[in-house]
Design an enzyme around this catalytic site. Structure first.
Site, mmCIF file in Angstrom:
data_model
loop_
_atom_site.group_PDB
_atom_site.id
_atom_site.type_symbol
_atom_site.label_atom_id
_atom_site.label_comp_id
_atom_site.label_asym_id
_atom_site.label_seq_id
_atom_site.Cartn_x
_atom_site.Cartn_y
_atom_site.Cartn_z
ATOM 1 N N TYR A 65 11.692 -7.505 -6.769
ATOM 2 C CA TYR A 65 12.278 -6.923 -7.986
ATOM 3 C C TYR A 65 12.773 -7.987 -8.961
ATOM 4 O O TYR A 65 12.670 -7.844 -10.162
ATOM 5 C CB TYR A 65 13.484 -6.048 -7.621
ATOM 6 C CG TYR A 65 13.110 -4.693 -7.085
ATOM 7 C CD1 TYR A 65 12.402 -3.786 -7.881
ATOM 8 C CD2 TYR A 65 13.475 -4.285 -5.811
ATOM 9 C CE1 TYR A 65 12.064 -2.531 -7.402
ATOM 10 C CE2 TYR A 65 13.148 -3.038 -5.326
ATOM 11 C CZ TYR A 65 12.441 -2.162 -6.124
ATOM 12 O OH TYR A 65 12.101 -0.923 -5.653
ATOM 13 N N SER A 93 3.177 -4.478 -7.017
ATOM 14 C CA SER A 93 4.556 -4.581 -7.491
ATOM 15 C C SER A 93 5.462 -3.782 -6.568
ATOM 16 O O SER A 93 5.030 -2.805 -5.949
ATOM 17 C CB SER A 93 4.660 -4.012 -8.909
ATOM 18 O OG SER A 93 4.284 -2.645 -8.916
ATOM 19 N N ASP A 94 6.714 -4.175 -6.486
ATOM 20 C CA ASP A 94 7.675 -3.312 -5.802
ATOM 21 C C ASP A 94 7.916 -2.092 -6.697
ATOM 22 O O ASP A 94 7.663 -2.119 -7.891
ATOM 23 C CB ASP A 94 8.981 -4.064 -5.499
ATOM 24 C CG ASP A 94 9.762 -3.393 -4.364
ATOM 25 O OD1 ASP A 94 9.455 -2.233 -3.998
ATOM 26 O OD2 ASP A 94 10.703 -4.024 -3.831
ATOM 27 N N TRP A 95 8.426 -1.039 -6.092
ATOM 28 C CA TRP A 95 8.487 0.263 -6.759
ATOM 29 C C TRP A 95 9.315 0.231 -8.041
ATOM 30 O O TRP A 95 10.491 -0.106 -8.020
ATOM 31 C CB TRP A 95 9.020 1.318 -5.776
ATOM 32 C CG TRP A 95 7.918 2.011 -5.034
ATOM 33 C CD1 TRP A 95 7.718 3.374 -4.969
ATOM 34 C CD2 TRP A 95 6.846 1.423 -4.268
ATOM 35 N NE1 TRP A 95 6.582 3.645 -4.235
ATOM 36 C CE2 TRP A 95 6.028 2.481 -3.793
ATOM 37 C CE3 TRP A 95 6.462 0.122 -3.966
ATOM 38 C CZ2 TRP A 95 4.887 2.276 -3.013
ATOM 39 C CZ3 TRP A 95 5.322 -0.097 -3.195
ATOM 40 C CH2 TRP A 95 4.555 0.977 -2.729
ATOM 41 N N SER A 136 9.068 -1.814 -10.525
ATOM 42 C CA SER A 136 9.421 -3.146 -11.024
ATOM 43 C C SER A 136 8.384 -3.659 -12.010
ATOM 44 O O SER A 136 8.443 -4.801 -12.449
ATOM 45 C CB SER A 136 9.541 -4.138 -9.864
ATOM 46 O OG SER A 136 8.261 -4.469 -9.357
#
Ligand SMILES: *[C@@H]1O[C@H](CO)[C@@H](O)[C@H](O)[C@H]1NC(C)=O
Ligand SMILES: *[C@@H]1O[C@H](CO)[C@@H](O)[C@H](O)[C@H]1NC(C)=O
Ligand SMILES: *[C@@H]1O[C@H](CO)[C@@H](O)[C@H](O)[C@H]1NC(C)=O
Ligand SMILES: *[C@@H]1O[C@H](CO)[C@@H](O)[C@H](O)[C@H]1NC(C)=O
Ligand SMILES: *[C@@H]1O[C@H](CO)[C@@H](O)[C@H](O)[C@H]1NC(C)=O
Ligand SMILES: CC(=O)N[C@H]1CO[C@H](CO)[C@@H](O)[C@@H]1O
Ligand SMILES: CC(=O)N[C@H]1CO[C@H](CO)[C@@H](O)[C@@H]1O
Length: 882
Positions: free
Chosen positions: A256, A287-289, A291
């Site tokens: 993030y 990508s992280d959720w 982000s």
């Protein structure tokens, strides 16, 4: 709808993202990165496919991707939107026409999240505490089978970032401990186990997510910047990622936060440069959720998959990619070449794990426990249908889960051999942590409460318990003389008899920033390192009353033990870490001596939090603008710092007692591969798939005629007018995108440090092996020993190096009294190198016969045997170097 949706994980992220909008002010995201830290441009994104070990999968992927239309390629590189039409926490679009399915991406690192009939395995920190490579692998196999059984293509684990730099960090427990080698070995064994079942593993979060608070970007405020110098990045934080890639991991998730001021999801130096070129990563980067904060820029920076598909303010049907990525290719801003590479990487990882053959579709829903439910929960109107098939994937995995929980239990103190307990002694049990949450083990959403036995932390890194074997029930199964005081306040008790043993259960929890528990915002910002629920007072009162006290600790990480550790009646302390569903019998097997404890601490426990430097001991608080988390301590975290400063911890990294004792003898060292100063030249990149680079016709992007759109669902199509307009821009080739400085489209040969999965192949050449005999020197109990090898660099080299650093370890089988085993540990070229920031390569500072010392022992502060690389001799009975 909303309440149904709230039963699932990502809503927490949504709320966190939205919630943090309210109290933020707009800022320039890069205004205050400290001098000297910079995020250099690195372009273009290296093509995947140049390594022989992946070339077959790439050849197949090239075939498949070359048959995809533009809208199909952009469909598989992004999620369909949070809660949209799909069962998993992340779901890509498909290219069904050519036979490529939607991929189901599912949490968590310790079990299949948000569904039933699964095993809730012990957490990463518990797994690390076993120091047992085979067992870590076996847990990975079981996890992989469960993900596959539920039809989840992608396992969102293992977690190696956070690495555990800050003892107060909220998600350290998802990883394996505060040392790069322990993290790396555990991650590699997990990846192997999971991927051999045909499931793609995801090593996460790249990189520097060492604190939870202020980690996320929102439209008004950037996430914090982890400012990490190049050597520290390579020798500490990147190390487990490199080993995970060496083990063949199929996907990587970015963090993030930012590194050196640039968000990890669009950091070209990190993704293109370090991950894909230097480490030779061949899979795909997600990508992280929520982000994902840019369209063209993140594509150019090397991101391959957008999860869960929404912009970082979700649920409006908007995306940075999907239809926007389609537009960016048509208008010429994102080269088709980049999109082809993204799609090919994803499809190649799918082939590499054999998912083209008989991979089951998902048969569960993260959104509900009901059999039938809305098919598109976030849509305004949604058809209903069957969404859960309740497939039981547990098999006999409770055995592995229990073994991990048991073999992680770490005996810190056992004065007067109070343990193991005889079942004839009356037991007085104190503390609510001894019994499962009375509301049920899964009562709290995302385990965001600390009620009853602590089996896992909170947030997205969890799974639902199928059942919970709690300590009190397991103890009662063993012995009838049990009195349980289910309270954290010390009760009135009858006058103890000399025979009475008090067992006090205490805990300390942490989790993800999306939830606040008892004032802790993910990180332990409120409780700090103290036991929760006034656990210290409970221990002290029990110790004042009883003369034989055992303290059992369920914890996410280090705990301050000073309030009571030296009390004479506190005779025994067991860290049971986070045991998952098998908390009970794993503990009683140790308490009553069926097995000796064999866990070792995956972090140090200091006497005072101020024994660590401020940059590590403290969390970063709110700042106007971007919060700056500067790694000013460099390599010196955990025992590396304590040893440098000569500070004795209460219990050192690697410490763990047994009911028996072990002797290490007969050590020998062998030189295997002679080393040069730097590795031999890297292998050149092999060929990569080639595709037509002409912008495809706009019609490949059109919504099909009469297409019925669902609001909030994220599509890769464009309305024909939009597609035509974008194509006109691209075809004209005049209107240039404002490309970042340093932008280029010419593929490069790659850095000298690269060449194979994880880096130059020669980095894994074995330099030396050490062999030793471990003898169970006791007379009464069998036990398992852990041999740990720590490296001391030669004196007089031009690099500052920690006193000792873990490089390898091995755990014996259970040895009967008098029984011996021989173990061999190895050190690779990389293990004996330093990352030279000038040379941009791994350099062997001891080349030419300088003496490295390989220290062997049972803990980082109990190293009594040394092997010397210059004389190839070993000595024992020495004074430990720390
Ligand atoms: C961060 O900045 C340092 C300079 O202090 C540089 O050496 C390093 O490569 C940068 N790291 C990244 C990932 O950009
Ligand atoms: C994108 O994926 C969705 C979900 O599988 C599918 O319905 C849609 O047809 C796909 N679009 C294309 C262009 O294939
Ligand atoms: C192409 O489309 C993308 C996505 O909408 C946009 O960000 C970019 O600015 C466009 N490029 C040009 C040259 O108009
Ligand atoms: C261990 O117990 C003995 C008595 O059995 C006592 O003398 C000693 O101080 C204790 N040590 C610790 C560290 O509690
Ligand atoms: C000493 O180690 C060697 C292996 O290096 C092993 O073969 C031998 O049995 C060991 N000797 C004893 C006495 O343990
Ligand atoms: C074997 C098993 O645990 N089955 C359970 C699967 O999930 C359903 C729904 O939660 C339960 O009813 C079953 O008991
Ligand atoms: C939707 C779906 O594919 N469900 C499957 C889940 O797994 C069970 C048992 O393997 C199948 O019977 C279902 O068809």
């Amino acid at each position: 709808m909303a309440c149904r949706a709230s039963a699932i994980l990502p809503l927490s992220l949504v709320l966190a993202a939205l919630g943090s909008l309210c109290n933020a002010t707009p800022v320039n995201s890069r205004d205050n990165v400290p001098a000297g830290y910079y995020a250099a441009p690195y372009y273009p994104a290296p093509h995947g496919g140049w390594l022989a070990s992946w070339s077959e999968s790439y050849a197949k992927a090239q075939q498949l991707v070359s048959r995809m239309t533009l809208a199909e390629k952009t469909n598989i590189t992004g999620g369909c939107g949070i809660y949209m039409g799909t069962p998993c926490v992340g779901n890509t679009g498909s290219a069904n026409r050519v036979g490529f399915p939607q991929l189901c991406l599912q949490d968590s690192a310790l079990g299949v999240a948000a569904t039933d009939n699964v095993t809730a395995f012990p957490a990463g920190i518990t797994t690390g505490a076993t120091w047992d490579k085979n067992l870590i692998y076996a847990r990975g196999v079981a996890l992989g089978r469960e993900f596959r059984g539920k039809g989840a293509n992608v396992y969102l684990g293992p977690t190696v970032g956070p690495l555990g730099r800050k003892p107060l960090g909220g998600r350290n427990w998802e990883g394996f401990g505060s040392d790069p080698v322990l993290q790396a070995v555990a991650a590699a064994m997990t990846i192997k186990g999971v991927q051999e079942q045909g499931v793609i593993a995801t090593i996460k979060h790249l990189v520097g997510n060492e604190q939870e608070m202020y980690r996320m970007y929102n439209p008004l405020k950037p996430g914090y910047s982890a400012n990490i110098d190049d050597r520290t990045l390579h020798e500490i934080y990147l190390w487990p990622f490199a080993e995970g890639i060496h083990a063949g991991v199929g996907s990587v998730m970015t963090a993030y936060n930012a590194v050196n001021g640039s968000a990890c999801s669009q950091h070209s130096y990190l993704i293109n440069g370090i991950l894909k070129d230097e480490l030779g990563f061949q899979g795909f980067v997600m990508s992280d959720w929520l982000s994902h904060i840019s369209g063209v820029d993140s594509a150019l920076a090397g991101l391959d998959m957008d999860m869960p598909g929404d912009t970082n303010v979700p649920l409006f049907g908007y995306s940075e990619w999907k239809y926007e990525l389609t537009r960016s290719v048509l208008n010429g801003s994102v080269p088709l070449d980049r999109l082809n590479d993204m799609a090919t990487r994803i499809v190649a990882a799918w082939y590499q794990t054999g998912q083209d053959k008989d991979f089951p579709p998902p048969n569960f829903s993260s959104n509900t426990k009901d059999r039938d439910s809305l098919l598109y929960p976030a849509a305004l109107f949604s058809p209903k249908g069957q969404v859960n098939w309740f497939v039981n994937v547990q098999a006999d995995h409770y055995k592995v889960a229990r073994q991990v929980a048991q073999d992680a239990i770490t005996l810190l103190k056992n004065n007067g051999s109070l343990l193991p307990l005889s079942t004839s002694r009356p037991l007085k049990i104190f503390g609510t942590d001894a019994q499962v949450n009375s509301d049920g083990p899964n009562a709290c959403l995302n385990r965001a409460c600390d009620k009853g036995t602590l089996g896992m932390g909170w947030g997205s890194g969890i799974a639902d318990y199928p059942y919970f074997d709690d300590p009190i029930t397991a103890i009662r199964r063993r012995t009838s003389g049990v009195t349980f005081y289910n309270s954290d306040v010390f009760p009135a008790v009858p006058t103890p008899t000399a025979d009475d043993v008090a067992i006090v259960f205490i805990n300390s929890d942490a989790g993800e920033n999306s939830f606040t528990v008892e004032g802790n915002h993910g990180d332990r910002d409120s409780a700090k390192l103290a036991a929760w629920h006034r656990g210290d007072a409970l221990v002290k009162k029990a110790a004042a009353k009883y003369s034989d006290v055992v303290v059992v600790v369920h914890t996410v990480g280090p705990l301050a033990l000073e309030p009571w550790i030296d009390l004479p009646s506190v005779k025994a302390v067991l860290f049971a870490h986070l045991p998952g569903q098998e908390a009970g019998e794993s503990l009683t097997n140790v308490l009553f001596g069926d097995v000796s404890p064999s866990g070792h601490l995956p972090y140090s426990i200091t006497k005072a939090s101020t024994d660590l430097p401020n940059s590590v001991a403290n969390l970063k608080g709110y700042a106007v603008g971007q919060v700056q988390d500067t790694y000013s301590e460099g390599l010196y975290i955990d025992y590396r710092y304590l040893n440098k400063m000569g500070i004795k911890p209460r219990f050192a990294f690697g410490h763990g007692l047994s009911y028996t004792t072990f002797s290490f003898s007969n050590a020998s060292i062998a030189s295997v591969t002679p080393l040069t100063l730097v590795p031999p030249p890297r292998s050149p990149k092999g060929p990569t798939p080639s595709f037509s680079s002409a912008i495809p016709p706009a019609a490949e992007a059109y919504y099909p005629a009469g297409f019925n759109r669902i609001w909030r669902y994220i599509y890769s199509y464009l309305p024909p007018d939009d597609a035509n307009a974008a194509f006109a821009v691209g075809a004209a080739g005049i209107k240039q995108y404002a490309y970042p400085s340093g932008y280029s489209t010419t593929q490069t040969a790659g850095p000298a440090a690269g060449g194979d999965l994880g880096g130059n192949a020669a980095l894994w050449d074995v330099a030396w092996t050490v062999t030793l005999t471990i003898n169970n020197a006791g007379t009464q109990f069998p036990g398992r020993a852990v041999a740990q090898a720590y490296l001391q660099y030669p004196a007089g080299i031009p690099y500052d190096t920690p006193v000792v650093q873990l490089r390898d370890f091995a755990k014996t089988d259970a040895l009967a009294p008098g029984e011996a085993a021989t173990v061999t540990l190895q050190l690779t070229r990389k293990d004996v190198s330093v990352w030279d920031v000038e040379a941009q390569n791994w350099v062997v500072p001891g080349v030419g016969g300088k003496r490295y010392i390989i220290w062997l022992g049972e803990a980082s502060d109990a190293l009594f045997t040394a092997c010397y690389t210059d004389t190839l001799t070993c000595e024992s009975g020495l004074k430990s170097p720390v």
